[in-house]
Write an enzyme that holds these catalytic residues in place. Sequence first.
Site, PDB file in Angstrom:
ATOM      1  N   GLY A 171       0.814  -1.216   0.000  1.00  0.00           N
ATOM      2  CA  GLY A 171       0.000   0.000   0.000  1.00  0.00           C
ATOM      3  C   GLY A 171       0.845   1.263   0.000  1.00  0.00           C
ATOM      4  O   GLY A 171       1.741   1.450  -0.817  1.00  0.00           O
ATOM      5  N   GLY A 172       0.543   2.150   0.950  1.00  0.00           N
ATOM      6  CA  GLY A 172       1.237   3.432   1.023  1.00  0.00           C
ATOM      7  C   GLY A 172       2.726   3.295   1.227  1.00  0.00           C
ATOM      8  O   GLY A 172       3.495   4.216   0.905  1.00  0.00           O
ATOM      9  N   GLY A 404      17.513   9.735 -34.812  1.00  0.00           N
ATOM     10  CA  GLY A 404      17.116  10.261 -33.508  1.00  0.00           C
ATOM     11  C   GLY A 404      18.082   9.850 -32.420  1.00  0.00           C
ATOM     12  O   GLY A 404      18.325  10.598 -31.463  1.00  0.00           O
ATOM     13  N   ALA A 405      18.661   8.677 -32.568  1.00  0.00           N
ATOM     14  CA  ALA A 405      19.584   8.198 -31.534  1.00  0.00           C
ATOM     15  C   ALA A 405      20.807   9.107 -31.470  1.00  0.00           C
ATOM     16  O   ALA A 405      21.310   9.419 -30.397  1.00  0.00           O
ATOM     17  CB  ALA A 405      19.995   6.763 -31.823  1.00  0.00           C
TER      18      ALA A 405
HETATM   19  C1  HXC Z   1      -2.269  -2.679  11.023  1.00  0.00           C
HETATM   20  C2  HXC Z   1      -1.569  -4.729  10.295  1.00  0.00           C
HETATM   21  C3  HXC Z   1      -1.808  -4.357   8.965  1.00  0.00           C
HETATM   22  C4  HXC Z   1      -2.272  -3.035   8.724  1.00  0.00           C
HETATM   23  C5  HXC Z   1      -1.045  -6.372   8.968  1.00  0.00           C
HETATM   24  N1  HXC Z   1      -1.105  -5.987  10.247  1.00  0.00           N
HETATM   25  N2  HXC Z   1      -1.469  -5.394   8.161  1.00  0.00           N
HETATM   26  N3  HXC Z   1      -1.801  -3.901  11.311  1.00  0.00           N
HETATM   27  N4  HXC Z   1      -2.507  -2.236   9.780  1.00  0.00           N
HETATM   28  N5  HXC Z   1      -2.439  -2.571   7.496  1.00  0.00           N
HETATM   29  C6  HXC Z   1      -0.625  -6.689  11.427  1.00  0.00           C
HETATM   30  C7  HXC Z   1      -1.020  -8.139  11.465  1.00  0.00           C
HETATM   31  O1  HXC Z   1      -2.285  -8.279  12.072  1.00  0.00           O
HETATM   32  C8  HXC Z   1       0.105  -8.711  12.321  1.00  0.00           C
HETATM   33  O2  HXC Z   1      -0.157  -8.395  13.668  1.00  0.00           O
HETATM   34  C9  HXC Z   1       1.308  -7.914  11.921  1.00  0.00           C
HETATM   35  O3  HXC Z   1       0.792  -6.704  11.345  1.00  0.00           O
HETATM   36  C10 HXC Z   1       2.172  -8.628  10.912  1.00  0.00           C
HETATM   37  O4  HXC Z   1       1.354  -9.027   9.824  1.00  0.00           O
HETATM   38  P1  HXC Z   1       1.350 -10.517   9.261  1.00  0.00           P
HETATM   39  O5  HXC Z   1       0.163 -10.634   8.386  1.00  0.00           O
HETATM   40  O6  HXC Z   1       1.488 -11.499  10.383  1.00  0.00           O
HETATM   41  O7  HXC Z   1       2.709 -10.542   8.448  1.00  0.00           O
HETATM   42  P2  HXC Z   1       3.045 -11.376   7.140  1.00  0.00           P
HETATM   43  O8  HXC Z   1       2.531 -12.769   7.265  1.00  0.00           O
HETATM   44  O9  HXC Z   1       4.501 -11.183   6.901  1.00  0.00           O
HETATM   45  O10 HXC Z   1       2.200 -10.681   5.969  1.00  0.00           O
HETATM   46  C11 HXC Z   1       2.494  -9.356   5.596  1.00  0.00           C
HETATM   47  C12 HXC Z   1       1.403  -8.832   4.638  1.00  0.00           C
HETATM   48  C13 HXC Z   1       0.014  -8.907   5.303  1.00  0.00           C
HETATM   49  C14 HXC Z   1       1.434  -9.618   3.351  1.00  0.00           C
HETATM   50  C15 HXC Z   1       1.807  -7.379   4.288  1.00  0.00           C
HETATM   51  O11 HXC Z   1       0.130  -8.445   6.634  1.00  0.00           O
HETATM   52  C16 HXC Z   1      -1.001  -8.068   4.597  1.00  0.00           C
HETATM   53  O12 HXC Z   1      -1.470  -8.395   3.494  1.00  0.00           O
HETATM   54  N6  HXC Z   1      -1.384  -6.953   5.259  1.00  0.00           N
HETATM   55  C17 HXC Z   1      -2.310  -5.999   4.681  1.00  0.00           C
HETATM   56  C18 HXC Z   1      -1.578  -5.042   3.761  1.00  0.00           C
HETATM   57  C19 HXC Z   1      -2.428  -3.886   3.386  1.00  0.00           C
HETATM   58  O13 HXC Z   1      -3.453  -4.052   2.669  1.00  0.00           O
HETATM   59  N7  HXC Z   1      -2.111  -2.715   3.977  1.00  0.00           N
HETATM   60  C20 HXC Z   1      -2.884  -1.487   3.810  1.00  0.00           C
HETATM   61  C21 HXC Z   1      -2.597  -0.909   2.430  1.00  0.00           C
HETATM   62  S1  HXC Z   1      -3.552   0.468   2.096  1.00  0.00           S
HETATM   63  P3  HXC Z   1       0.190  -9.435  14.848  1.00  0.00           P
HETATM   64  O14 HXC Z   1      -0.278  -8.737  16.077  1.00  0.00           O
HETATM   65  O15 HXC Z   1      -0.546 -10.685  14.522  1.00  0.00           O
HETATM   66  O16 HXC Z   1       1.658  -9.630  14.773  1.00  0.00           O
HETATM   67  C22 HXC Z   1      -2.528   1.736   2.360  1.00  0.00           C
HETATM   68  C23 HXC Z   1      -3.167   3.050   2.122  1.00  0.00           C
HETATM   69  C24 HXC Z   1      -2.194   4.136   1.755  1.00  0.00           C
HETATM   70  O17 HXC Z   1      -1.410   1.602   2.728  1.00  0.00           O
HETATM   71  C25 HXC Z   1      -2.142   4.406   0.304  1.00  0.00           C
HETATM   72  C26 HXC Z   1      -1.362   5.653   0.022  1.00  0.00           C
HETATM   73  C27 HXC Z   1      -0.967   5.755  -1.398  1.00  0.00           C
END
Ligand code: HXC
Length: 514
Positions: A171-172, A404-405
């Site tokens: 994401g961000g 052009g190159a």
């Molecule tokens: C808060 C989050 C989180 C999030 C995961 N966690 N995503 N907490 N906000 N966005 C937490 C999990 O619950 C977990 O907590 C810990 O972070 C680690 O995540 P895991 O899933 O255990 O890690 P992993 O297996 O390595 O997987 C990583 C991952 C997956 C593939 C990135 O976590 C995932 O798909 N997360 C969602 C990603 C996402 O969609 N993010 C938001 C994007 S939108 P615990 O307590 O269990 O350890 C965005 C908007 C901004 O960013 C855009 C601006 C341009």
Amino acid sequence: MNSKEINAELAQRRMSLRQGGGREQIDRQHARGKQTARERIFALVDPGSFHEIDAYITHRHIDFGLAEKQFPGDSVVVGFGTVDGRRIAVAAQDFTVIGGSFSEVQAQKVCKILDLAMGSGVPFVSLNDSVGARIQEGVWSLAGYSELFWRNTQASGVIPQISVMMGPCAGGSVYSPGLTDFIIMTEGVSHMFITGPEVIRTVTGEEVDFETLGGAMTHASTSGVAHFVAADEAATLALTRRLLSYLPANNVESPPAAPAVAPPEGTDLDSLVPVDGAIGYDMHDAIRAIFDGDSFLAVHADYAPNAVVGFARLDGVVVGVVGNQPGFLAGVLDINASDKIARFVRFCDCYNIPLVTFVDCPGFMPGTKQEHGGIIRHGAKIVYAYSEATVPKIAIITRKAYGGAYIVMSSKYIRTDLVYAWPTAEIAVMGAEGAVNILFRKQLRQAKDPRRMRTEKAKQFRKKFGSPYVAAASGHVDDVILPSETRDKLIAALVFLADKQASLPPKKHGNMPL
Ligand code: HXC
């Protein structure tokens, strides 16, 4: 409390600061094959040089279970230190704290250290390992991202910004890196994507795994998002240190000089370029034989291999090297090569790094795929970047400089200071066969022996434009030199141009084709 107890409290608090998200989370991080944020910083900077700031900050949110997840420092470690004795500012996302999720407080910390770095003219290195926006913090997280992106943009062209990807950056978390100068990815453990496989499956039905979607090699070779790939964390951090060694601390400094080293022996430069234009050769062989030791550091090595860009040292002085690669697609310029070259030229111009360009290019890639992909818009970036660049610019035409190159690849009239040609250089609107087919189309159709006529006319054309002397006789190139003379000629030229003064017309900014 007496002073001993007060000081003991600080020591106790410092101990707990080192815990990140707790023992269990640290063990999970290690089990994933990843180091913690602080372990990474200590591996990056000179021993004993790191000074952390904002280690006590905690987030201020309570919803969705956040009240129970308060860790000093929250999800990022920031501070300053040195690499090879030169100052850097650094931020390392801490995956052990709520997945390194981007919180209001993470934004506050990263923005603070970036402001300090920019104010002091110090490069900023960001070690990224984050799940993206902290969902529980909603708009506070998004606002924090906006603050960071704004600062990345302000700092662009003022201090070098390097993003090192060491985990799943979702994401961000990919847009700050996307705004910085260089992205280095660790193979296997780092992934960059805007939307993950689950969202993609839901929205489009497409099944894709993390590696294919946004792994290191995907971004290094297909998307061009990553400039470098390293095999593991140690190699990634070593590469970060090496990259920093070529960069000035800011846009008013010159890049750091190093002791001069002779190029490796073993390449006979004077016979490197095949006389038959249909036969390729490896431009890396020329680069290796001209620049210091093994100083060439290729940027975007796996992306658009028909062009070569990277840093090297010449008699100890850092230069940006750009070249066509006749060993891949005959060195043709396509959309991706255009983006690769233009971006690199602009980086070098931001940071006072002279440009040396090696030209052997038959032109732009023909075809509907390229035209519909916007080769006009992308190719224009190269000429724009070179025309705008005011650093010393030197070009060496090694063989083909067609159409052009010729123009876009650092030609004299887009203000390249010195243009040298090797005796094998051919400067023409196009290759002999193509030219004859157009110029003598009617005659060839009517000829008794069109093949013979084509061969003869092509021979005449080659005699005129198949050597650099027509261009040299009219001042379109400044000298014809032996390939083996190139190193000495370049060293002398760079010394001569070292105090070059050039400026652009006053304007807010240009409107570069994007
Ligand atoms: C808060 C989050 C989180 C999030 C995961 N966690 N995503 N907490 N906000 N966005 C937490 C999990 O619950 C977990 O907590 C810990 O972070 C680690 O995540 P895991 O899933 O255990 O890690 P992993 O297996 O390595 O997987 C990583 C991952 C997956 C593939 C990135 O976590 C995932 O798909 N997360 C969602 C990603 C996402 O969609 N993010 C938001 C994007 S939108 P615990 O307590 O269990 O350890 C965005 C908007 C901004 O960013 C855009 C601006 C341009």
